[in-house]
Design a protein around this motif. Structure first.
Motif, PDB file in Angstrom:
ATOM      1  N   ILE A  82      34.887 -32.867  68.912  1.00 12.74           N
ATOM      2  CA  ILE A  82      33.895 -33.920  69.175  1.00 12.74           C
ATOM      3  C   ILE A  82      33.233 -33.695  70.530  1.00 12.74           C
ATOM      4  O   ILE A  82      32.019 -33.808  70.675  1.00 12.74           O
ATOM      5  N   THR A  83      34.037 -33.367  71.526  1.00 11.89           N
ATOM      6  CA  THR A  83      33.487 -33.122  72.862  1.00 11.89           C
ATOM      7  C   THR A  83      32.541 -31.929  72.852  1.00 11.89           C
ATOM      8  O   THR A  83      31.458 -31.981  73.436  1.00 11.89           O
ATOM      9  N   ASP A  84      32.939 -30.858  72.173  1.00 13.45           N
ATOM     10  CA  ASP A  84      32.057 -29.690  72.059  1.00 13.45           C
ATOM     11  C   ASP A  84      30.750 -30.074  71.381  1.00 13.45           C
ATOM     12  O   ASP A  84      29.673 -29.638  71.794  1.00 13.45           O
ATOM     13  N   TYR A  85      30.848 -30.878  70.329  1.00 13.36           N
ATOM     14  CA  TYR A  85      29.642 -31.307  69.614  1.00 13.36           C
ATOM     15  C   TYR A  85      28.709 -32.079  70.540  1.00 13.36           C
ATOM     16  O   TYR A  85      27.510 -31.787  70.628  1.00 13.36           O
ATOM     17  N   GLN A  86      29.247 -33.055  71.223  1.00 17.51           N
ATOM     18  CA  GLN A  86      28.398 -33.887  72.074  1.00 17.51           C
ATOM     19  C   GLN A  86      27.829 -33.093  73.240  1.00 17.51           C
ATOM     20  O   GLN A  86      26.675 -33.279  73.626  1.00 17.51           O
ATOM     21  N   SER A  87      28.613 -32.194  73.783  1.00 21.25           N
ATOM     22  CA  SER A  87      28.118 -31.317  74.833  1.00 21.25           C
ATOM     23  C   SER A  87      26.971 -30.453  74.302  1.00 21.25           C
ATOM     24  O   SER A  87      25.943 -30.274  74.963  1.00 21.25           O
ATOM     25  N   GLY A  88      27.150 -29.942  73.092  1.00 17.46           N
ATOM     26  CA  GLY A  88      26.090 -29.143  72.465  1.00 17.46           C
ATOM     27  C   GLY A  88      24.818 -29.928  72.247  1.00 17.46           C
ATOM     28  O   GLY A  88      23.711 -29.426  72.478  1.00 17.46           O
ATOM     29  N   ASN A  97      19.381 -24.061  74.747  1.00 12.04           N
ATOM     30  CA  ASN A  97      19.792 -23.819  73.368  1.00 12.04           C
ATOM     31  C   ASN A  97      20.908 -22.800  73.214  1.00 12.04           C
ATOM     32  O   ASN A  97      21.733 -22.922  72.317  1.00 12.04           O
ATOM     33  N   GLU A  98      20.954 -21.785  74.046  1.00 13.34           N
ATOM     34  CA  GLU A  98      22.040 -20.798  73.924  1.00 13.34           C
ATOM     35  C   GLU A  98      23.389 -21.416  74.278  1.00 13.34           C
ATOM     36  O   GLU A  98      24.402 -21.143  73.618  1.00 13.34           O
ATOM     37  N   ILE A  99      23.400 -22.248  75.305  1.00 11.41           N
ATOM     38  CA  ILE A  99      24.637 -22.953  75.676  1.00 11.41           C
ATOM     39  C   ILE A  99      25.013 -23.931  74.561  1.00 11.41           C
ATOM     40  O   ILE A  99      26.178 -24.033  74.168  1.00 11.41           O
ATOM     41  N   ALA A 100      24.008 -24.621  74.043  1.00 17.94           N
ATOM     42  CA  ALA A 100      24.247 -25.579  72.961  1.00 17.94           C
ATOM     43  C   ALA A 100      24.813 -24.874  71.730  1.00 17.94           C
ATOM     44  O   ALA A 100      25.740 -25.383  71.092  1.00 17.94           O
ATOM     45  N   GLU A 101      24.269 -23.710  71.410  1.00 11.79           N
ATOM     46  CA  GLU A 101      24.759 -22.963  70.251  1.00 11.79           C
ATOM     47  C   GLU A 101      26.255 -22.678  70.375  1.00 11.79           C
ATOM     48  O   GLU A 101      27.020 -22.876  69.424  1.00 11.79           O
ATOM     49  N   ALA A 102      26.679 -22.220  71.539  1.00  6.02           N
ATOM     50  CA  ALA A 102      28.098 -21.915  71.752  1.00  6.02           C
ATOM     51  C   ALA A 102      28.957 -23.177  71.577  1.00  6.02           C
ATOM     52  O   ALA A 102      30.015 -23.133  70.936  1.00  6.02           O
ATOM     53  N   SER A 103      28.500 -24.300  72.118  1.00  7.63           N
ATOM     54  CA  SER A 103      29.259 -25.556  71.983  1.00  7.63           C
ATOM     55  C   SER A 103      29.325 -26.019  70.534  1.00  7.63           C
ATOM     56  O   SER A 103      30.381 -26.456  70.060  1.00  7.63           O
ATOM     57  N   LEU A 104      28.203 -25.928  69.826  1.00  3.07           N
ATOM     58  CA  LEU A 104      28.180 -26.370  68.431  1.00  3.07           C
ATOM     59  C   LEU A 104      29.025 -25.457  67.540  1.00  3.07           C
ATOM     60  O   LEU A 104      29.729 -25.934  66.648  1.00  3.07           O
ATOM     61  N   LEU A 126      27.522 -28.618  61.788  1.00  4.81           N
ATOM     62  CA  LEU A 126      26.882 -27.492  61.100  1.00  4.81           C
ATOM     63  C   LEU A 126      25.378 -27.705  60.990  1.00  4.81           C
ATOM     64  O   LEU A 126      24.589 -26.784  61.233  1.00  4.81           O
ATOM     65  N   SER A 127      24.990 -28.911  60.634  1.00  2.00           N
ATOM     66  CA  SER A 127      23.570 -29.222  60.505  1.00  2.00           C
ATOM     67  C   SER A 127      22.851 -29.088  61.845  1.00  2.00           C
ATOM     68  O   SER A 127      21.768 -28.495  61.941  1.00  2.00           O
ATOM     69  N   ASP A 128      23.462 -29.627  62.897  1.00  4.22           N
ATOM     70  CA  ASP A 128      22.832 -29.537  64.214  1.00  4.22           C
ATOM     71  C   ASP A 128      22.879 -28.115  64.763  1.00  4.22           C
ATOM     72  O   ASP A 128      21.973 -27.705  65.493  1.00  4.22           O
ATOM     73  N   LEU A 129      23.882 -27.341  64.379  1.00  6.41           N
ATOM     74  CA  LEU A 129      23.895 -25.921  64.726  1.00  6.41           C
ATOM     75  C   LEU A 129      22.698 -25.232  64.084  1.00  6.41           C
ATOM     76  O   LEU A 129      22.020 -24.425  64.731  1.00  6.41           O
TER      77      LEU A 129
END
Length: 186
Positions: A82-88, A97-104, A126-129
Motif C-alpha cells: 500500500i505504501t509503495d502504491y501511494q508513493s508511486g 514517472n520513472e520513480i513512480a514506475e518502480a514504486s508501482l 496494475l491499472s495505475d502502473l
C-alpha cells in the motif's frame, strides 16, 4: 452515526470520513500503532483521489518511516504494498514517472506475493502502473499491465463492477491509439 456526521459536517466527503477515522485511530491507539497506520493509508487514498498530492506526500513519507521502524516489512507485505502504491501515485502525479514506475511495480509484486497472484487488490496498482507506463511511452508494457488487471477483474469481481469500467476504458483508449480499433471494440 449522528454524532459522527456532526463531527465531520452534514455533507461528509470521503476525505472527511477518512480524516475522521484516522483521527479516531490516532487518539485511541497512538501514533505508532498498526491501526493508526491503516487509518493513515485510508486517508492517503482519499487525498490522492481528491488530487491533493501536496498534503498526501508527507503522509507517504510518514508511512514509509513507520514500516521501517516497526519491522512490518519482514512480517507482511500488504502495508508495504500500500505504501509503495501511494508513493508511486504521488510521484507520478508530480511528474516523476520513472520513480513512480518502480514504486508501482513494487506494490504489484508485494500484493501478489502476500495475497496471491490473482487477488483483486492487485487490480488498482496494475491499472495505475499501466497509466504510468503510458506516460513514458511504454505502450506495450502498459497494455500488458492493463491486460493482467483485466484478467484479475474478470475472475475476481466481473467486468460489471463500477471500477472495472475505468480499466476497460483505459485499455480501449490505448488500443484505439495503437490503431487496433477492432480489438478495442471486442
Amino acid at each position: 452515526y449522528a454524532a459522527f456526521l456532526v463531527s465531520v459536517g452534514d455533507e461528509p466527503t470521503p476525505t472527511k470520513w477518512a480524516r475522521s477515522g484516522y483521527d479516531a485511530r490516532f487518539k485511541l491507539f497512538g501514533p505508532k500503532h498498526r491501526e493508526t497506520a491503516i487509518g493513515k493509508f485510508v486517508l492517503l487514498a482519499a487525498l490522492l483521489d481528491d488530487g491533493n498530492f501536496s498534503e498526501a506526500a508527507p503522509l507517504v513519507a510518514e508511512a514509509i518511516i513507520f514500516l521501517q521502524e516497526s519491522g512490518l516489512k519482514e512480517k507482511g507485505g500488504t502495508l508495504e504494498g500500500i505504501t509503495d502504491y501511494q508513493s508511486g501515485m504521488v510521484t507520478m502525479n508530480l511528474g516523476f514517472n520513472e520513480i513512480a514506475e518502480a514504486s508501482l511495480r513494487s506494490s504489484v509484486k508485494n500484493v501478489q506475493k502476500h495475497l496471491g497472484k490473482e487477488h483483486v487488490y492487485a487490480i488498482i496498482p496494475l491499472s495505475d502502473l499501466g497509466s504510468c507506463l503510458l506516460k513514458q511511452g511504454k505502450t506495450q508494457e502498459a497494455l500488458a499491465a492493463y491486460t493482467e488487471a483485466l484478467e484479475i477483474t474478470r475472475k475476481g469481481m466481473g467486468l460489471g463492477h463500477p471500477r472495472a469500467r475505468i480499466l476497460v476504458e483505459r485499455y480501449a483508449d490505448v488500443l484505439v491509439k495503437e490503431k487496433r480499433v477492432t480489438d478495442a471494440m471486442a
